[in-house]
Design a protein around this motif. Sequence first.
Motif, PDB file in Angstrom:
ATOM      1  N   SER A   1       0.855  -1.179   0.000  1.00 24.76           N
ATOM      2  CA  SER A   1       0.000   0.000   0.000  1.00 24.76           C
ATOM      3  C   SER A   1       0.893   1.232   0.000  1.00 24.76           C
ATOM      4  CB  SER A   1      -0.921  -0.009   1.216  1.00 24.76           C
ATOM      5  OG  SER A   1      -0.157   0.018   2.398  1.00 24.76           O
ATOM      6  N   ARG A   2       0.510   2.199  -0.770  1.00 24.69           N
ATOM      7  CA  ARG A   2       1.316   3.395  -0.935  1.00 24.69           C
ATOM      8  C   ARG A   2       0.569   4.567  -0.311  1.00 24.69           C
ATOM      9  NH1 ARG A   2       2.565   7.309  -4.818  1.00 24.69           N
ATOM     10  NH2 ARG A   2       0.635   6.961  -5.919  1.00 24.69           N
ATOM     11  N   GLU A   3       1.278   5.390   0.409  1.00 30.05           N
ATOM     12  CA  GLU A   3       0.662   6.564   1.009  1.00 30.05           C
ATOM     13  C   GLU A   3       0.479   7.637  -0.054  1.00 30.05           C
ATOM     14  OE1 GLU A   3       2.292   8.126   4.595  1.00 30.05           O
ATOM     15  OE2 GLU A   3       2.930   6.134   5.267  1.00 30.05           O
ATOM     16  N   THR A   4      -0.650   8.330   0.044  1.00 24.87           N
ATOM     17  CA  THR A   4      -0.896   9.411  -0.898  1.00 24.87           C
ATOM     18  C   THR A   4      -0.704  10.747  -0.198  1.00 24.87           C
ATOM     19  OG1 THR A   4      -3.254   9.403  -0.383  1.00 24.87           O
ATOM     20  CG2 THR A   4      -2.559   8.055  -2.230  1.00 24.87           C
TER      21      THR A   4
ATOM     22  N   VAL B   1      -3.310  10.370 -12.766  1.00 16.47           N
ATOM     23  CA  VAL B   1      -2.711  10.655 -11.461  1.00 16.47           C
ATOM     24  C   VAL B   1      -2.367   9.351 -10.751  1.00 16.47           C
ATOM     25  CG1 VAL B   1      -3.030  11.803  -9.239  1.00 16.47           C
ATOM     26  CG2 VAL B   1      -4.040  12.781 -11.288  1.00 16.47           C
ATOM     27  N   ALA B   2      -1.099   9.103 -10.550  1.00 15.15           N
ATOM     28  CA  ALA B   2      -0.569   7.959  -9.796  1.00 15.15           C
ATOM     29  C   ALA B   2      -1.197   6.622 -10.192  1.00 15.15           C
ATOM     30  CB  ALA B   2      -0.733   8.190  -8.301  1.00 15.15           C
ATOM     31  N   PRO B   3      -1.038   6.233 -11.448  1.00 12.88           N
ATOM     32  CA  PRO B   3      -1.632   4.960 -11.856  1.00 12.88           C
ATOM     33  C   PRO B   3      -0.811   3.755 -11.375  1.00 12.88           C
ATOM     34  CG  PRO B   3      -0.421   5.900 -13.673  1.00 12.88           C
ATOM     35  CD  PRO B   3      -0.365   6.902 -12.544  1.00 12.88           C
ATOM     36  N   THR B   4      -1.502   2.672 -11.127  1.00 16.23           N
ATOM     37  CA  THR B   4      -0.826   1.410 -10.825  1.00 16.23           C
ATOM     38  C   THR B   4      -0.586   0.676 -12.142  1.00 16.23           C
ATOM     39  OG1 THR B   4      -2.902   0.196 -10.594  1.00 16.23           O
ATOM     40  CG2 THR B   4      -2.020   1.265  -8.599  1.00 16.23           C
ATOM     41  N   ARG B   5       0.157  -0.400 -12.081  1.00 11.65           N
ATOM     42  CA  ARG B   5       0.375  -1.190 -13.297  1.00 11.65           C
ATOM     43  C   ARG B   5      -0.945  -1.724 -13.842  1.00 11.65           C
ATOM     44  NH1 ARG B   5       5.201  -4.600 -11.000  1.00 11.65           N
ATOM     45  NH2 ARG B   5       6.781  -2.993 -10.996  1.00 11.65           N
ATOM     46  N   GLN B   6      -1.810  -2.156 -12.946  1.00 11.45           N
ATOM     47  CA  GLN B   6      -3.104  -2.676 -13.382  1.00 11.45           C
ATOM     48  C   GLN B   6      -3.940  -1.581 -14.041  1.00 11.45           C
ATOM     49  OE1 GLN B   6      -3.932  -6.003 -13.234  1.00 11.45           O
ATOM     50  NE2 GLN B   6      -5.593  -5.366 -14.573  1.00 11.45           N
ATOM     51  N   ASP B   7      -3.879  -0.363 -13.510  1.00 18.47           N
ATOM     52  CA  ASP B   7      -4.599   0.759 -14.124  1.00 18.47           C
ATOM     53  C   ASP B   7      -4.104   1.009 -15.548  1.00 18.47           C
ATOM     54  OD1 ASP B   7      -6.070   1.175 -11.814  1.00 18.47           O
ATOM     55  OD2 ASP B   7      -4.758   2.801 -11.086  1.00 18.47           O
ATOM     56  N   ILE B   8      -2.793   0.939 -15.727  1.00 14.36           N
ATOM     57  CA  ILE B   8      -2.212   1.169 -17.049  1.00 14.36           C
ATOM     58  C   ILE B   8      -2.607   0.050 -18.010  1.00 14.36           C
ATOM     59  CG2 ILE B   8      -0.036   1.315 -18.321  1.00 14.36           C
ATOM     60  CD1 ILE B   8       1.092   2.799 -15.867  1.00 14.36           C
TER      61      ILE B   8
ATOM     62  N   LEU C   1      -1.600  16.658  -2.039  1.00 11.42           N
ATOM     63  CA  LEU C   1      -1.636  17.168  -3.410  1.00 11.42           C
ATOM     64  C   LEU C   1      -2.181  16.110  -4.365  1.00 11.42           C
ATOM     65  CD1 LEU C   1      -0.972  19.358  -5.480  1.00 11.42           C
ATOM     66  CD2 LEU C   1       1.328  18.392  -5.621  1.00 11.42           C
ATOM     67  N   GLU C   2      -1.739  14.882  -4.187  1.00  8.18           N
ATOM     68  CA  GLU C   2      -2.209  13.783  -5.030  1.00  8.18           C
ATOM     69  C   GLU C   2      -3.708  13.561  -4.849  1.00  8.18           C
ATOM     70  OE1 GLU C   2      -1.251   9.101  -5.298  1.00  8.18           O
ATOM     71  OE2 GLU C   2       0.478  10.421  -5.072  1.00  8.18           O
ATOM     72  N   THR C   3      -4.178  13.686  -3.613  1.00  9.55           N
ATOM     73  CA  THR C   3      -5.603  13.534  -3.338  1.00  9.55           C
ATOM     74  C   THR C   3      -6.403  14.619  -4.052  1.00  9.55           C
ATOM     75  OG1 THR C   3      -5.065  12.597  -1.176  1.00  9.55           O
ATOM     76  CG2 THR C   3      -7.320  13.366  -1.502  1.00  9.55           C
ATOM     77  N   TRP C   4      -5.941  15.867  -3.977  1.00 13.83           N
ATOM     78  CA  TRP C   4      -6.627  16.956  -4.656  1.00 13.83           C
ATOM     79  C   TRP C   4      -6.570  16.786  -6.169  1.00 13.83           C
ATOM     80  CZ3 TRP C   4     -10.080  20.217  -3.066  1.00 13.83           C
ATOM     81  CH2 TRP C   4     -10.159  20.517  -1.711  1.00 13.83           C
ATOM     82  N   LEU C   5      -5.428  16.362  -6.680  1.00 13.80           N
ATOM     83  CA  LEU C   5      -5.316  16.122  -8.122  1.00 13.80           C
ATOM     84  C   LEU C   5      -6.301  15.052  -8.581  1.00 13.80           C
ATOM     85  CD1 LEU C   5      -1.499  16.283  -8.901  1.00 13.80           C
ATOM     86  CD2 LEU C   5      -3.300  17.717  -9.844  1.00 13.80           C
ATOM     87  N   LYS C   6      -6.439  14.000  -7.776  1.00 11.09           N
ATOM     88  CA  LYS C   6      -7.394  12.945  -8.134  1.00 11.09           C
ATOM     89  C   LYS C   6      -8.819  13.480  -8.168  1.00 11.09           C
ATOM     90  CE  LYS C   6      -4.890   8.808  -6.820  1.00 11.09           C
ATOM     91  NZ  LYS C   6      -4.883   7.575  -6.058  1.00 11.09           N
ATOM     92  N   VAL C   7      -9.159  14.343  -7.238  1.00 12.91           N
ATOM     93  CA  VAL C   7     -10.507  14.924  -7.212  1.00 12.91           C
ATOM     94  C   VAL C   7     -10.726  15.803  -8.445  1.00 12.91           C
ATOM     95  CG1 VAL C   7     -11.995  16.556  -5.978  1.00 12.91           C
ATOM     96  CG2 VAL C   7     -10.746  14.810  -4.714  1.00 12.91           C
ATOM     97  N   ILE C   8      -9.754  16.684  -8.717  1.00  9.49           N
ATOM     98  CA  ILE C   8      -9.883  17.585  -9.870  1.00  9.49           C
ATOM     99  C   ILE C   8      -9.952  16.800 -11.174  1.00  9.49           C
ATOM    100  CG2 ILE C   8      -8.672  19.371 -11.206  1.00  9.49           C
ATOM    101  CD1 ILE C   8      -7.626  20.420  -8.473  1.00  9.49           C
ATOM    102  N   VAL C   9      -9.054  15.833 -11.334  1.00  9.48           N
ATOM    103  CA  VAL C   9      -9.039  15.020 -12.551  1.00  9.48           C
ATOM    104  C   VAL C   9     -10.312  14.181 -12.652  1.00  9.48           C
ATOM    105  CG1 VAL C   9      -7.838  13.104 -13.687  1.00  9.48           C
ATOM    106  CG2 VAL C   9      -6.543  15.026 -12.815  1.00  9.48           C
TER     107      VAL C   9
END
Length: 166
Positions: free
Chosen positions: A37-40, A120-127, A43-51
């Motif tokens: 598990s990776r900590e977010t 924003v911060a994709p995992t390998r599975q997301d890609i 900024l990453e959280t806000w980017l995910k919301v905006i995106v």
Amino acid sequence: MKKEASQDSLINLILPLALILGLVLLLSLNVEAGGQSRETTPLETWLKVIVGYLAAGTEIAAAVVIGGAVIRGISTYLRLLFSRSKQHFDATEAIRLQLGRVLALGLEFTVASDILRTAVAPTRQDILNLGAIVLLRTLLNYFLEREIQQGEQRRSSEPELDRSIR
């Protein structure tokens, strides 16, 4: 001339098959994170919301574009159906081609939406999932564009036939 035509037909056969094979391979891959598990960051959280909002807006735009074209096509077809025009077949072909162009545009919007969701911060599975989705939509777009080109070629050759009959 025949050599060029055979090469074009070979490319038209190999390209879709390669895309389908790539899609099957991507869908068969399943990469697990292995419990990491990776900590977010905030900024990453806000980017995910905006995106997320941008991606939702892009999906809404795709729905509006496609929905508007469907409504326009239906209204044009109904108007043509109840008119006493003799050019019914030619007009339905034109409606089909217009709808095909808009569907291709709608597919581009949905691909953009999927890319935004994975930005924003994709995992390998997301890609991998994005690759499969983009391949599938590219394949749909390829066949749609081919159908549009063939329809336009038919439409452009029909007036010549009509002139030669008269």
